[in-house]
Scaffold this motif. Sequence first.
Motif, PDB file in Angstrom:
ATOM      1  N   CYS A 540      71.395  51.903  38.579  1.00  0.00           N
ATOM      2  CA  CYS A 540      70.114  52.534  37.849  1.00  0.00           C
ATOM      3  C   CYS A 540      70.785  53.636  37.069  1.00  0.00           C
ATOM      4  CB  CYS A 540      69.130  53.162  38.649  1.00  0.00           C
ATOM      5  SG  CYS A 540      68.221  51.653  39.547  1.00  0.00           S
ATOM      6  N   THR A 541      71.713  54.351  37.441  1.00  0.00           N
ATOM      7  CA  THR A 541      72.439  55.406  36.579  1.00  0.00           C
ATOM      8  C   THR A 541      73.121  54.811  35.494  1.00  0.00           C
ATOM      9  OG1 THR A 541      74.564  55.208  37.762  1.00  0.00           O
ATOM     10  CG2 THR A 541      72.990  57.159  38.506  1.00  0.00           C
ATOM     11  N   ARG A 542      73.747  53.502  35.613  1.00  0.00           N
ATOM     12  CA  ARG A 542      74.132  52.734  34.298  1.00  0.00           C
ATOM     13  C   ARG A 542      73.043  52.482  33.374  1.00  0.00           C
ATOM     14  NH1 ARG A 542      78.080  55.249  36.789  1.00  0.00           N
ATOM     15  NH2 ARG A 542      80.022  54.735  36.176  1.00  0.00           N
ATOM     16  N   SER A 543      71.772  52.091  33.902  1.00  0.00           N
ATOM     17  CA  SER A 543      70.661  51.742  33.103  1.00  0.00           C
ATOM     18  C   SER A 543      70.221  52.907  32.427  1.00  0.00           C
ATOM     19  CB  SER A 543      69.723  51.286  34.037  1.00  0.00           C
ATOM     20  OG  SER A 543      68.340  50.953  33.392  1.00  0.00           O
ATOM     21  N   ILE A 544      70.229  54.120  32.779  1.00  0.00           N
ATOM     22  CA  ILE A 544      69.910  55.043  32.105  1.00  0.00           C
ATOM     23  C   ILE A 544      70.890  55.654  30.991  1.00  0.00           C
ATOM     24  CG2 ILE A 544      69.542  57.787  32.256  1.00  0.00           C
ATOM     25  CD1 ILE A 544      68.051  57.304  34.842  1.00  0.00           C
ATOM     26  N   GLY A 545      72.131  55.387  31.700  1.00  0.00           N
ATOM     27  CA  GLY A 545      73.337  55.715  30.575  1.00  0.00           C
ATOM     28  C   GLY A 545      73.305  54.694  29.338  1.00  0.00           C
ATOM     29  N   HIS A 546      73.129  53.494  29.554  1.00  0.00           N
ATOM     30  CA  HIS A 546      72.866  52.803  28.413  1.00  0.00           C
ATOM     31  C   HIS A 546      71.595  52.194  27.850  1.00  0.00           C
ATOM     32  CE1 HIS A 546      77.299  51.528  28.715  1.00  0.00           C
ATOM     33  NE2 HIS A 546      77.249  51.969  30.026  1.00  0.00           N
ATOM     34  N   ASN A 547      70.597  53.085  28.526  1.00  0.00           N
ATOM     35  CA  ASN A 547      69.045  52.691  28.149  1.00  0.00           C
ATOM     36  C   ASN A 547      69.095  51.101  28.263  1.00  0.00           C
ATOM     37  OD1 ASN A 547      66.319  53.009  27.597  1.00  0.00           O
ATOM     38  ND2 ASN A 547      66.862  53.289  25.279  1.00  0.00           N
ATOM     39  N   SER A 548      69.437  50.610  29.210  1.00  0.00           N
ATOM     40  CA  SER A 548      69.317  49.253  29.561  1.00  0.00           C
ATOM     41  C   SER A 548      68.159  49.019  30.609  1.00  0.00           C
ATOM     42  CB  SER A 548      70.508  48.484  30.047  1.00  0.00           C
ATOM     43  OG  SER A 548      71.636  48.708  29.054  1.00  0.00           O
ATOM     44  N   SER A 549      67.566  47.888  30.314  1.00  0.00           N
ATOM     45  CA  SER A 549      66.123  47.521  31.200  1.00  0.00           C
ATOM     46  C   SER A 549      67.031  46.876  32.386  1.00  0.00           C
ATOM     47  CB  SER A 549      65.199  46.591  30.411  1.00  0.00           C
ATOM     48  OG  SER A 549      65.824  45.408  29.889  1.00  0.00           O
ATOM     49  N   LEU A 550      66.219  46.649  33.180  1.00  0.00           N
ATOM     50  CA  LEU A 550      66.680  45.936  34.429  1.00  0.00           C
ATOM     51  C   LEU A 550      65.765  44.704  34.762  1.00  0.00           C
ATOM     52  CD1 LEU A 550      67.120  48.963  36.895  1.00  0.00           C
ATOM     53  CD2 LEU A 550      68.857  47.916  35.659  1.00  0.00           C
ATOM     54  N   SER A 551      66.377  43.825  35.683  1.00  0.00           N
ATOM     55  CA  SER A 551      65.357  42.612  35.875  1.00  0.00           C
ATOM     56  C   SER A 551      66.068  42.248  37.397  1.00  0.00           C
ATOM     57  CB  SER A 551      65.808  41.364  34.978  1.00  0.00           C
ATOM     58  OG  SER A 551      66.977  41.216  34.711  1.00  0.00           O
ATOM     59  N   PHE A 552      65.071  41.966  38.316  1.00  0.00           N
ATOM     60  CA  PHE A 552      65.243  41.799  39.544  1.00  0.00           C
ATOM     61  C   PHE A 552      65.133  40.276  40.253  1.00  0.00           C
ATOM     62  CE2 PHE A 552      64.448  46.191  38.839  1.00  0.00           C
ATOM     63  CZ  PHE A 552      65.597  46.880  39.362  1.00  0.00           C
ATOM     64  N   LEU A 553      66.027  39.691  40.668  1.00  0.00           N
ATOM     65  CA  LEU A 553      65.684  38.245  41.046  1.00  0.00           C
ATOM     66  C   LEU A 553      65.743  37.854  42.511  1.00  0.00           C
ATOM     67  CD1 LEU A 553      66.273  35.174  39.587  1.00  0.00           C
ATOM     68  CD2 LEU A 553      68.825  35.430  40.177  1.00  0.00           C
ATOM     69  N   VAL A 554      66.413  38.852  43.241  1.00  0.00           N
ATOM     70  CA  VAL A 554      66.483  38.479  44.525  1.00  0.00           C
ATOM     71  C   VAL A 554      65.920  39.777  45.427  1.00  0.00           C
ATOM     72  CG1 VAL A 554      67.699  37.961  46.678  1.00  0.00           C
ATOM     73  CG2 VAL A 554      68.089  36.911  44.235  1.00  0.00           C
ATOM     74  N   GLY A 555      65.524  39.634  46.433  1.00  0.00           N
ATOM     75  CA  GLY A 555      65.012  40.658  47.375  1.00  0.00           C
ATOM     76  C   GLY A 555      63.823  41.579  47.341  1.00  0.00           C
ATOM     77  N   PHE A 556      63.109  41.406  45.848  1.00  0.00           N
ATOM     78  CA  PHE A 556      61.725  42.018  45.847  1.00  0.00           C
ATOM     79  C   PHE A 556      60.706  41.003  45.626  1.00  0.00           C
ATOM     80  CE2 PHE A 556      65.068  45.356  44.509  1.00  0.00           C
ATOM     81  CZ  PHE A 556      64.706  46.395  45.286  1.00  0.00           C
ATOM     82  N   THR A 557      59.767  40.723  46.542  1.00  0.00           N
ATOM     83  CA  THR A 557      58.675  40.186  46.584  1.00  0.00           C
ATOM     84  C   THR A 557      57.722  40.931  47.402  1.00  0.00           C
ATOM     85  OG1 THR A 557      59.218  38.844  48.611  1.00  0.00           O
ATOM     86  CG2 THR A 557      60.057  37.963  46.460  1.00  0.00           C
ATOM     87  N   PRO A 558      56.318  40.507  47.092  1.00  0.00           N
ATOM     88  CA  PRO A 558      55.347  41.106  48.008  1.00  0.00           C
ATOM     89  C   PRO A 558      55.728  41.045  49.487  1.00  0.00           C
ATOM     90  CG  PRO A 558      54.487  40.183  46.117  1.00  0.00           C
ATOM     91  CD  PRO A 558      55.725  39.651  46.029  1.00  0.00           C
ATOM     92  N   GLU A 559      56.230  39.847  49.869  1.00  0.00           N
ATOM     93  CA  GLU A 559      56.475  39.485  51.346  1.00  0.00           C
ATOM     94  C   GLU A 559      57.469  40.620  51.635  1.00  0.00           C
ATOM     95  OE1 GLU A 559      55.010  35.767  49.722  1.00  0.00           O
ATOM     96  OE2 GLU A 559      56.387  37.496  49.131  1.00  0.00           O
ATOM     97  N   ASP A 560      58.573  40.628  50.910  1.00  0.00           N
ATOM     98  CA  ASP A 560      59.490  41.661  51.394  1.00  0.00           C
ATOM     99  C   ASP A 560      59.381  42.890  51.364  1.00  0.00           C
ATOM    100  OD1 ASP A 560      61.622  39.458  51.095  1.00  0.00           O
ATOM    101  OD2 ASP A 560      61.892  39.838  48.946  1.00  0.00           O
ATOM    102  N   TRP A 561      58.288  43.425  50.448  1.00  0.00           N
ATOM    103  CA  TRP A 561      57.951  44.848  50.363  1.00  0.00           C
ATOM    104  C   TRP A 561      57.069  45.201  51.403  1.00  0.00           C
ATOM    105  CZ3 TRP A 561      59.009  48.436  46.686  1.00  0.00           C
ATOM    106  CH2 TRP A 561      58.361  49.635  46.682  1.00  0.00           C
ATOM    107  N   THR A 562      56.202  44.061  52.027  1.00  0.00           N
ATOM    108  CA  THR A 562      55.340  44.484  53.212  1.00  0.00           C
ATOM    109  C   THR A 562      56.231  44.565  54.436  1.00  0.00           C
ATOM    110  OG1 THR A 562      53.598  43.300  52.141  1.00  0.00           O
ATOM    111  CG2 THR A 562      53.391  43.446  54.705  1.00  0.00           C
ATOM    112  N   ARG A 563      57.301  43.481  54.720  1.00  0.00           N
ATOM    113  CA  ARG A 563      57.936  43.379  55.802  1.00  0.00           C
ATOM    114  C   ARG A 563      58.956  44.464  56.022  1.00  0.00           C
ATOM    115  NH1 ARG A 563      62.915  41.314  55.636  1.00  0.00           N
ATOM    116  NH2 ARG A 563      62.672  40.395  53.574  1.00  0.00           N
ATOM    117  N   SER A 564      59.592  45.005  54.966  1.00  0.00           N
ATOM    118  CA  SER A 564      60.799  45.497  54.980  1.00  0.00           C
ATOM    119  C   SER A 564      60.703  47.071  54.603  1.00  0.00           C
ATOM    120  CB  SER A 564      61.853  45.200  54.151  1.00  0.00           C
ATOM    121  OG  SER A 564      63.006  45.753  54.328  1.00  0.00           O
ATOM    122  N   SER A 565      60.838  48.346  55.464  1.00  0.00           N
ATOM    123  CA  SER A 565      60.908  49.673  54.986  1.00  0.00           C
ATOM    124  C   SER A 565      62.128  49.710  54.442  1.00  0.00           C
ATOM    125  CB  SER A 565      61.078  50.459  56.135  1.00  0.00           C
ATOM    126  OG  SER A 565      61.937  50.243  57.132  1.00  0.00           O
TER     127      SER A 565
END
Length: 945
Positions: A540-565
């Motif tokens: 995320c610091t590289r994202s700010i440094g280069h003003n690059s957007s991000l995209s997330f393929l693995v690890g972030f789904t509603p199920e993951d969010w509910t299950r995992s603190s």
Amino acid sequence: MSGTLLLTALLIQTALSAQDDLFIIENRFMRYGVTAEGQNAVLTGLPEEQNVLASPGSACASIKKGGEYYPASQVVKNGTDWHISFGASGAEAVLRPLAEEYFFTMEVISLCGEGVDTLTFVDIPVLEDSPLAACTLALNLKTNVPELPGPMSTLTATAYKRFGFQGAKAAVFSVPRERLRETMQKVVLCSDDIPRSAWGGPWALDVPANYGSYLIDIDGKLTEETADAWIQLAQNMGVGQIDFHMGKTLRFGDLVPDLRAYPCGLDSVKAVVEKMHAAGILAGLHTYAFYIAKDSGWVSPKPDPRLAVARTFTLAKAVDAAADIIPLVEAPDGLSPVTGFQVRNSDTVRLGDELITFSGVCTEPTFALTGCRRGAWGTTAASHETNTQIDHLKECFGLFLPDGESELFVEVAARTAEVFNYCGFDMVYLDALDGSDILAGGEYAWYYAAKFVVELNKRLMRPALFEMSTFMHHLWFARSRMGAWDVPARAPQRFIDIHAAANTESARMFMPSNLGWWGVFGWSPVQPERSFPEDIDYLCTRSIGHNSSLSFLVGFTPEDWTRSSYIRRLGAKIKQYEERRLSGRVPEEVRATMRIPGDAFELIEDSDGQQSLRQVERFRHIIDDGHSSVWTINNPFSAQMPRIRIEALMSASDYDAPEAESIGAFTEQCGFSEVSSQSGVMAAFSLTPDLGKNGLLCASFIVENTSAEDELAWVQVSKTLSPPGDLSRSALGLWVHGDGQGSVLNIQLKNPPHKNNAFSDHYITVDFTGWRYCLLVEPESDRISHYGWPYSQRQSPGTEGIPPFHEIMGNYHFWVDYSDITELNILLNNLPVGKSVNLALSSVRALPLKATELRNPRITIAGKTLLFPVTLRSGQYLELNAAADCVLYDERGEEVASVTPAGAVPELVPGENPVHVFWDTSPADTPPPRARITVFTAGDTLALE
């Protein structure tokens, strides 16, 4: 004036003096002239007469005929047209230049002459250090410009016999750099034969949506029922776009919805998109470009005759519907049933209206396909008569595809546009477009990729946010952002730096960049590398440094969010960074600091909610000997209590255990290849029974590096494993006899070509003398790119240039299939110049992985010892963040218990600090435990306002 500019000016003057007649094109910003002999004579910027031409006297055009190139030899002007001859080829091209205010165009009017394959009708080398920016843009699909849009080193445009010469056309311009994007916009507006998008090409920087980050629903879980949860997830992470990955909920190619996910078909999809829009979230349609699923309507119940065909055969004799051998008239030389995700090959043939898969090939008379499964992919098995044509279908990514010249190719593009328009999508990700070479070979990949984008774009009812899995000249016109790469499986922070460096190319093309796709991985004994909060900080610091957007393929789904603190903690961290990036409230001097490769930072917040940036340093060390280790940390900051993480890793059975299996046995018939090495390195590899460890045959390397740089000096021997080794739950063990000179021994496991030649490296630093046992479990990470190997360039921080993309993917992304290891490579590197390295090693053995425990780990720094009264199982980890903040986490990153340390809290002083880590042991500890210790130190903070 520099020497290069002075020499070029003299050459130009010579050319001008030698020629009375130049053919000149001139507009407001430039003057271009060629001689009557077809040579480039002048390219200058106006009004200051700044030279741009790099090679006066070079040919302004050329043709390729019969495999040979013929440069332009004569130019005759007839009205406004240039008639160009090409020496002994007998060919003549008629070109029509036309000057506009900002640029000029060059169009092919005709080409006469037999056997011409290509015509390069613009060919102007330009100075790289010119204050002006020179560029060529293709103006239609008949024209190939090899360089990506932006300032170019050579202005080149080529036409092909395959697509027709007449009408090929390009724009050429050389303007002040600050007017380059404006000029590119004017060029794009002048042609209706290239993709044009208000959200792409020279307008991409002006669209706020192009800077947004997005989630990817890779598993097809975004449905009418789950839409609200996905929207909430995006909002929780500060993400403004969600990408519908096709293949499960919508079928590749015809995009037919799965009614289990979308009961009302496209109306259900449209309802989900509308719900997202109501929440302020954009919707992305993620397709595999022109590729077609094997269960689509174009494949079954009857295969479309317009599916792409690799080669054809003839049925040698009639077969009934049950035959599992298909006899062929022609020899099937080179035909193979081996397929893979990125392999351009199919195990499917079309026979009439039936598809048949085969598992074997008989290349001796009688020729045949064997092991055939009839009525494959939803077709019907049938009888077939002698001499019936058999088509071997093309396939890649596990999908079929249309013939590139057929109407089916256009129909797939039209269907994609139809779904985009009807459902109200905002974004199109054309994945698999990097497989365009399968249609007609690599030479024409640019054309078919561009053709699909043209056919799709012209049918869209509104601008689309376009991303694509490859980048060629024509794609720029529609493209909205660039840079999405596949998620790394190892060495994430170094991968981020390489990715960010590659993304700087986007600036010269006036294109926003993306630092995805990203993934968050839990613990696995071998691969992938587990994700930690500092990896998100680094991203995320590289994202700010280069003003690059991000995209997330693995690890972030509603199920993951509910299950995992743990996922919720990481997601909240991402939201903080995203809000900061999109606010634009980060001073440029701070952003520049964030761009420095290797420097790590974290966003911190005080009790008043005030955010600042703090530099951090991470030191990682693995303990393999089962009980303790001493090493040194060089703290670059002030004296402080460090943060500490202790991970319990997997161990393995003993080298001599009955279940151990040799995969690189040294026998009298050694089975290893001849030694290969870097130039300047001499090496011998041989059996050394006199050095045998435990009575076993060993092998030795005797190596002398006469001239190669230490970290580029490599030696390799290889062994093919037949049958392939199944090491899916194994570590590697071997004995090494070292000479203490610090060479790096690399034990590499490798997959076959149809599995990307994926490999895992395991480094051993030979800084010891005598015999030492080495247990190798996790693939190399921290040093993965520090050395130059025969398969990979050195990529460590500070080295120049971006490695080829396939090397980057090989080092960082490709997952190894440990159940199918076909090659064992033994390599050496870091060989000191002018010295001889002598080491021996035992056979490499595969050892079953074993879980262990770390009991009561301790850390001693500067005489102060801190005890953690806890037992860690393999996969668990302990984190000490402050004297009263010590937590044990499980394999998923979930909190197990708070731990109260005993003893003195250690302090790191500036500079070198010896660190000693150990734990309780007993003779019953079999196998011995292993651990990874991570120590963090923090520097000063940087204000963000």
